[in-house]
Design a protein around this motif. Sequence first.
Motif, short mmCIF file in Angstrom:
data_model
loop_
_atom_site.label_atom_id
_atom_site.label_comp_id
_atom_site.label_asym_id
_atom_site.label_seq_id
_atom_site.Cartn_x
_atom_site.Cartn_y
_atom_site.Cartn_z
N PHE A 59 51.75 84.32 -36.92
CA PHE A 59 52.21 85.50 -36.19
C PHE A 59 53.61 85.26 -35.63
CE2 PHE A 59 52.23 88.35 -32.39
CZ PHE A 59 52.24 89.54 -33.10
N TYR A 60 53.91 84.04 -35.22
CA TYR A 60 55.24 83.69 -34.72
C TYR A 60 56.30 83.89 -35.81
CZ TYR A 60 59.00 81.01 -32.52
OH TYR A 60 60.19 80.62 -31.98
N LYS A 61 55.96 83.57 -37.05
CA LYS A 61 56.89 83.80 -38.16
C LYS A 61 57.22 85.28 -38.28
CE LYS A 61 55.22 79.94 -40.94
NZ LYS A 61 54.46 79.61 -42.16
N ARG A 62 56.25 86.12 -37.97
CA ARG A 62 56.44 87.57 -38.04
C ARG A 62 57.27 88.09 -36.87
NH1 ARG A 62 53.25 92.03 -40.09
NH2 ARG A 62 53.49 93.82 -38.74
N THR A 63 57.02 87.56 -35.68
CA THR A 63 57.62 88.11 -34.46
C THR A 63 58.88 87.40 -34.01
OG1 THR A 63 56.35 86.66 -33.02
CG2 THR A 63 55.38 88.80 -33.57
N GLY A 64 58.93 86.11 -34.18
CA GLY A 64 60.02 85.33 -33.62
C GLY A 64 59.81 85.12 -32.13
N ASP A 65 60.73 84.40 -31.54
CA ASP A 65 60.63 83.99 -30.14
C ASP A 65 60.65 85.18 -29.18
OD1 ASP A 65 60.54 81.60 -28.42
OD2 ASP A 65 62.42 82.43 -27.63
N LYS A 66 61.42 86.19 -29.50
CA LYS A 66 61.61 87.33 -28.59
C LYS A 66 60.36 88.16 -28.38
CE LYS A 66 64.62 91.36 -28.01
NZ LYS A 66 65.75 92.10 -28.56
N TYR A 67 59.52 88.27 -29.41
CA TYR A 67 58.39 89.21 -29.36
C TYR A 67 57.01 88.58 -29.26
CZ TYR A 67 62.04 92.38 -30.90
OH TYR A 67 63.20 93.11 -30.98
N ILE A 68 56.90 87.27 -29.49
CA ILE A 68 55.58 86.64 -29.54
C ILE A 68 54.81 86.84 -28.23
CG2 ILE A 68 56.45 84.33 -28.91
CD1 ILE A 68 53.64 84.80 -31.39
N PHE A 69 55.45 86.57 -27.14
CA PHE A 69 54.79 86.62 -25.83
C PHE A 69 54.43 88.05 -25.40
CE2 PHE A 69 55.15 87.15 -21.27
CZ PHE A 69 54.36 86.14 -20.74
N PRO A 70 55.40 88.98 -25.31
CA PRO A 70 55.02 90.30 -24.80
C PRO A 70 54.08 91.08 -25.72
CG PRO A 70 57.33 90.30 -25.46
CD PRO A 70 56.84 88.89 -25.56
N SER A 71 54.21 90.92 -27.03
CA SER A 71 53.33 91.68 -27.93
C SER A 71 51.89 91.17 -27.86
CB SER A 71 53.85 91.64 -29.37
OG SER A 71 53.92 90.34 -29.88
N LEU A 72 51.72 89.86 -27.82
CA LEU A 72 50.37 89.30 -27.74
C LEU A 72 49.73 89.58 -26.39
CD1 LEU A 72 48.34 87.79 -29.46
CD2 LEU A 72 49.36 85.66 -28.70
N ALA A 73 50.49 89.40 -25.32
CA ALA A 73 49.94 89.65 -23.98
C ALA A 73 49.54 91.12 -23.82
CB ALA A 73 50.96 89.24 -22.92
N GLN A 98 54.20 95.96 -18.91
CA GLN A 98 54.95 95.59 -20.10
C GLN A 98 56.37 95.16 -19.73
OE1 GLN A 98 54.25 97.80 -23.67
NE2 GLN A 98 56.36 97.59 -24.32
N ASN A 99 57.01 95.86 -18.81
CA ASN A 99 58.34 95.46 -18.34
C ASN A 99 58.31 94.06 -17.76
OD1 ASN A 99 59.70 97.82 -19.03
ND2 ASN A 99 59.39 98.74 -17.03
N TYR A 100 57.30 93.80 -16.96
CA TYR A 100 57.15 92.48 -16.33
C TYR A 100 56.99 91.40 -17.40
CZ TYR A 100 55.23 88.71 -13.49
OH TYR A 100 55.00 87.49 -12.89
N LEU A 101 56.14 91.64 -18.39
CA LEU A 101 55.91 90.65 -19.44
C LEU A 101 57.17 90.42 -20.27
CD1 LEU A 101 52.32 91.72 -20.50
CD2 LEU A 101 52.97 89.66 -19.22
N VAL A 155 51.87 83.08 -17.87
CA VAL A 155 53.11 82.75 -17.14
C VAL A 155 53.13 81.32 -16.59
CG1 VAL A 155 53.43 85.18 -16.53
CG2 VAL A 155 52.35 83.64 -14.88
N HIS A 156 52.16 80.51 -16.92
CA HIS A 156 51.99 79.22 -16.26
C HIS A 156 53.17 78.26 -16.39
CE1 HIS A 156 50.87 77.82 -20.27
NE2 HIS A 156 51.05 76.60 -19.82
N ASP A 157 54.00 78.37 -17.42
CA ASP A 157 55.12 77.45 -17.60
C ASP A 157 56.47 78.14 -17.55
OD1 ASP A 157 54.00 74.90 -17.76
OD2 ASP A 157 53.52 75.13 -19.89
N VAL A 158 56.54 79.35 -17.03
CA VAL A 158 57.82 80.06 -17.01
C VAL A 158 58.86 79.26 -16.24
CG1 VAL A 158 57.38 81.49 -14.96
CG2 VAL A 158 58.85 82.34 -16.77
N GLY A 159 60.02 79.12 -16.84
CA GLY A 159 61.10 78.37 -16.20
C GLY A 159 60.95 76.86 -16.29
#
Length: 168
Positions: A59-73, A98-101, A155-159
Amino acid sequence: LQRMSLALDHDVRNLESPEGDSSCHLTTIGFKDEILTGHILFLDHKKHYRNVNFDIQEFYKRTGDKYIFPSLAMSIFHDIDAKTNMFNDLKIKVEKLQNYLIYISQKYDSKNCFHNSLHAADVGQTLYSMLYHNNTLINRFNNLELFTLLLSAFVHDVGHNGTSNDFL
């Protein structure tokens, strides 16, 4: 929840799946990015994220870094809401969540080789698949506890700076 209310408000619009399937109907924010919406619709249609053996790398190959997190969440939160009416019960505005994610996903450093948005998406999806397949466990949580548990996983490892506790 209070931090989510600080997320920027955007225009709201409704989209349906390309097949016109109204069961895949969701509200998206004016992120001006049809790609994110497409990934969410893809996940909502297949619902493979419910399984422990979900291939997040594929799925990451499909989405890339920008979309993996917000689309799955968002897909997972939509799935829970369909069963529990979580958004209404907790008075969560979908567009603000969604804005927050999206905001949080941008705070994960893609140069960090482990504690990045892919890792966050993986932890949230793994937790959800374990909960989804264990009715005894998932039924122990009320909507607030379930929302908090899943949001915390995402969000456990943000930053995270990528160094170990020993290094720090």
